[in-house]
Design an enzyme around this catalytic site. Structure first.
Site, PDB file in Angstrom:
ATOM      1  N   THR A 280      21.622 -23.353  29.821  1.00 33.30           N
ATOM      2  CA  THR A 280      22.446 -22.353  31.161  1.00 33.30           C
ATOM      3  C   THR A 280      23.477 -21.845  30.619  1.00 33.30           C
ATOM      4  OG1 THR A 280      24.500 -24.452  30.209  1.00 33.30           O
ATOM      5  CG2 THR A 280      22.897 -24.461  32.698  1.00 33.30           C
TER       6      THR A 280
ATOM      7  N   ILE B 144      21.694 -20.066  23.026  1.00 29.14           N
ATOM      8  CA  ILE B 144      20.781 -19.952  23.490  1.00 29.14           C
ATOM      9  C   ILE B 144      19.646 -20.352  24.220  1.00 29.14           C
ATOM     10  CG2 ILE B 144      18.353 -20.993  21.152  1.00 29.14           C
ATOM     11  CD1 ILE B 144      21.264 -21.333  18.939  1.00 29.14           C
TER      12      ILE B 144
ATOM     13  N   TYR C 208      26.413 -35.381  12.923  1.00 26.02           N
ATOM     14  CA  TYR C 208      25.533 -34.000  13.613  1.00 26.02           C
ATOM     15  C   TYR C 208      24.193 -33.526  12.966  1.00 26.02           C
ATOM     16  CZ  TYR C 208      24.539 -28.957  14.712  1.00 26.02           C
ATOM     17  OH  TYR C 208      24.008 -28.172  15.132  1.00 26.02           O
TER      18      TYR C 208
HETATM   19  N1  LIG Z   1      25.162 -21.657  17.791  1.00 30.30           N
HETATM   20  C1  LIG Z   1      24.881 -22.411  16.756  1.00 30.30           C
HETATM   21  O1  LIG Z   1      25.371 -21.674  15.844  1.00 30.30           O
HETATM   22  C2  LIG Z   1      23.866 -23.049  16.345  1.00 30.30           C
HETATM   23  C3  LIG Z   1      23.555 -23.484  14.892  1.00 30.30           C
HETATM   24  C4  LIG Z   1      22.731 -24.541  15.169  1.00 30.30           C
HETATM   25  C5  LIG Z   1      22.058 -25.050  15.589  1.00 30.30           C
HETATM   26  N2  LIG Z   1      22.716 -25.229  17.103  1.00 30.30           N
HETATM   27  C6  LIG Z   1      21.744 -25.429  17.932  1.00 30.30           C
HETATM   28  O2  LIG Z   1      21.092 -25.161  19.356  1.00 30.30           O
HETATM   29  C7  LIG Z   1      20.687 -25.821  20.310  1.00 30.30           C
HETATM   30  C8  LIG Z   1      21.659 -24.467  21.327  1.00 30.30           C
HETATM   31  O3  LIG Z   1      23.139 -24.486  21.311  1.00 30.30           O
HETATM   32  P1  LIG Z   1      24.211 -23.327  21.563  1.00 30.30           P
HETATM   33  O4  LIG Z   1      24.753 -23.045  20.105  1.00 30.30           O
HETATM   34  O5  LIG Z   1      23.093 -22.837  22.398  1.00 30.30           O
HETATM   35  O6  LIG Z   1      25.846 -23.905  22.286  1.00 30.30           O
HETATM   36  P2  LIG Z   1      25.832 -24.064  23.987  1.00 30.30           P
HETATM   37  O7  LIG Z   1      25.956 -22.784  24.566  1.00 30.30           O
HETATM   38  O8  LIG Z   1      26.452 -24.924  23.649  1.00 30.30           O
HETATM   39  O9  LIG Z   1      24.733 -24.599  24.269  1.00 30.30           O
HETATM   40  C9  LIG Z   1      24.456 -26.017  24.503  1.00 30.30           C
HETATM   41  C10 LIG Z   1      23.670 -26.529  25.646  1.00 30.30           C
HETATM   42  O10 LIG Z   1      22.991 -27.361  25.885  1.00 30.30           O
HETATM   43  C11 LIG Z   1      23.786 -27.728  27.486  1.00 30.30           C
HETATM   44  N3  LIG Z   1      24.270 -29.690  26.905  1.00 30.30           N
HETATM   45  C12 LIG Z   1      24.839 -29.999  26.087  1.00 30.30           C
HETATM   46  N4  LIG Z   1      24.950 -31.761  26.296  1.00 30.30           N
HETATM   47  C13 LIG Z   1      23.887 -31.855  27.110  1.00 30.30           C
HETATM   48  C14 LIG Z   1      23.561 -33.352  27.854  1.00 30.30           C
HETATM   49  N5  LIG Z   1      23.943 -34.467  27.231  1.00 30.30           N
HETATM   50  N6  LIG Z   1      22.627 -32.820  28.755  1.00 30.30           N
HETATM   51  C15 LIG Z   1      22.360 -31.583  29.124  1.00 30.30           C
HETATM   52  N7  LIG Z   1      22.310 -30.777  28.140  1.00 30.30           N
HETATM   53  C16 LIG Z   1      23.116 -30.938  27.552  1.00 30.30           C
HETATM   54  C17 LIG Z   1      24.734 -27.589  27.657  1.00 30.30           C
HETATM   55  O11 LIG Z   1      25.096 -27.214  28.901  1.00 30.30           O
HETATM   56  P3  LIG Z   1      26.546 -28.866  29.397  1.00 30.30           P
HETATM   57  O12 LIG Z   1      27.402 -28.573  28.359  1.00 30.30           O
HETATM   58  O13 LIG Z   1      26.737 -27.946  30.873  1.00 30.30           O
HETATM   59  O14 LIG Z   1      25.542 -29.897  29.723  1.00 30.30           O
HETATM   60  C18 LIG Z   1      24.544 -26.189  27.557  1.00 30.30           C
HETATM   61  O15 LIG Z   1      23.985 -25.961  28.436  1.00 30.30           O
HETATM   62  C19 LIG Z   1      22.051 -27.492  20.197  1.00 30.30           C
HETATM   63  O16 LIG Z   1      20.726 -28.221  19.716  1.00 30.30           O
HETATM   64  C20 LIG Z   1      22.903 -26.237  18.812  1.00 30.30           C
HETATM   65  O17 LIG Z   1      23.296 -27.931  18.030  1.00 30.30           O
HETATM   66  C21 LIG Z   1      23.499 -23.724  17.887  1.00 30.30           C
END
Ligand SMILES: NC(=O)c1ccc[n+]([C@@H]2O[C@H](COP(=O)([O-])OP(=O)(O)OC[C@H]3O[C@@H](n4cnc5c(N)ncnc54)[C@H](OP(=O)(O)O)[C@@H]3O)[C@@H](O)[C@H]2O)c1
Length: 250
Positions: free
Chosen positions: A15, A18, A151
């Protein structure tokens, strides 16, 4: 021809950030996508932004009944999964002395248990072979951050699953890889740091610690996921593709 024409993709946490950028890229490349997330309002917004070839399914990756319902819907609508992006994840900061059972269960539940059963339950639908990509992180795999112990363990665990499962998956015609983002400009900064001001300070700290002196864009991560999901990476399995502006590389 578009590289994902006729492919069916599932993206958990599709949603925002990434996951959303990847859903848009997959649809642009010809795929049909199923996206999940816990918040219905964000699902509705994402569906409107993606515009076509998308089904939203509300659910929590920790909840096995929600995963069963997700794949029941995919089965009823498309009958198959070709690409799985196990992306849903959270970041929560706690120093060693303050770690609670609730913190442990929440982070491991979403970031590791969620990945295990998201993958396991997709397999009966991956009858044409395909590609699984896990969203890991340079944190836990190549970098240590004091306040991100659990984490880190969850992400290192997700990477370890790939090494364990690749032989089995290869026999089924399925490739499995990780993409590991460095600091990427998504709402995860607001959710992990609580206020806009603290999120901004963390962004500035990340920028100065990155050789390229900027954050990654969600679209740049989506490009890497697209590569791993498509036949462009047909001889690649078991890797962790780090997309981090050099942060963990030099
Ligand atoms: N951005 C960075 O700097 C970074 C760096 C390293 C790794 N990552 C990894 O990239 C991935 C995506 O993160 P993002 O940065 O794009 O963050 P984000 O914008 O916060 O996206 C997280 C997504 O996961 C969903 N989500 C969270 N908990 C969930 C659950 N229990 N069940 C189903 N959906 C869930 C959220 O929607 P809802 O909250 O509505 O559930 C949202 O759609 C994560 O695994 C994160 O650890 C990100």
């Amino acid at each position: 021809m578009s590289k994902l024409e006729g492919k069916v993709a599932v993206i958990t946490g599709g949603t925002t950030g990434i996951g959303l950028a990847t859903a848009k890229r997959f649809v642009d490349e010809g795929a049909y996508v199923f996206i999940t997330g816990r918040r219905q309002a964000e699902l509705d917004k994402a569906k409107a932004e993606i515009g076509r070839n998308v089904t939203t399914v509300q659910g929590d990756v920790r909840n096995l009944a929600d995963l069963d319902r997700l794949y029941d819907i995919v089965k009823a609508e498309k009958g198959v999964v070709d690409i799985l992006f196990a992306n849903a994840g959270i970041a929560e900061h706690t120093m060693l002395d303050s770690i609670t059972e609730e913190h442990y269960d929440r982070v491991m539940g979403i970031n590791l248990k969620g990945v295990v059963f998201t993958v396991q339950k997709a397999l009966p639908l991956m009858t044409r072979g395909g590609s699984i990509v896990i969203n890991a992180s340079i944190v836990g795999i190549s970098k240590g951050v004091q306040s991100l112990g659990i984490y880190s363990a969850s992400k290192a665990g997700a990477r370890a699953l790939i090494r364990a499962w690749v032989p089995d998956l290869s026999a089924r015609g399925i490739r499995m890889n990780a993409v590991s983002p460095g600091p990427t400009d998504t709402p995860i900064f607001e959710s992990q740091f609580g206020t806009v001001e603290r999120a901004e300070m963390a962004r500035q700290a990340a920028i100065s610690a990155t050789p390229m002196k900027r954050m990654g864009l969600p679209e740049e991560l989506a490009a890497a996921v697209f590569f791993l999901a498509s036949s462009e990476s047909s001889f690649i399995t078991g890797i962790d593709l780090q997309v981090d502006g050099g942060m963990a590389q030099v």
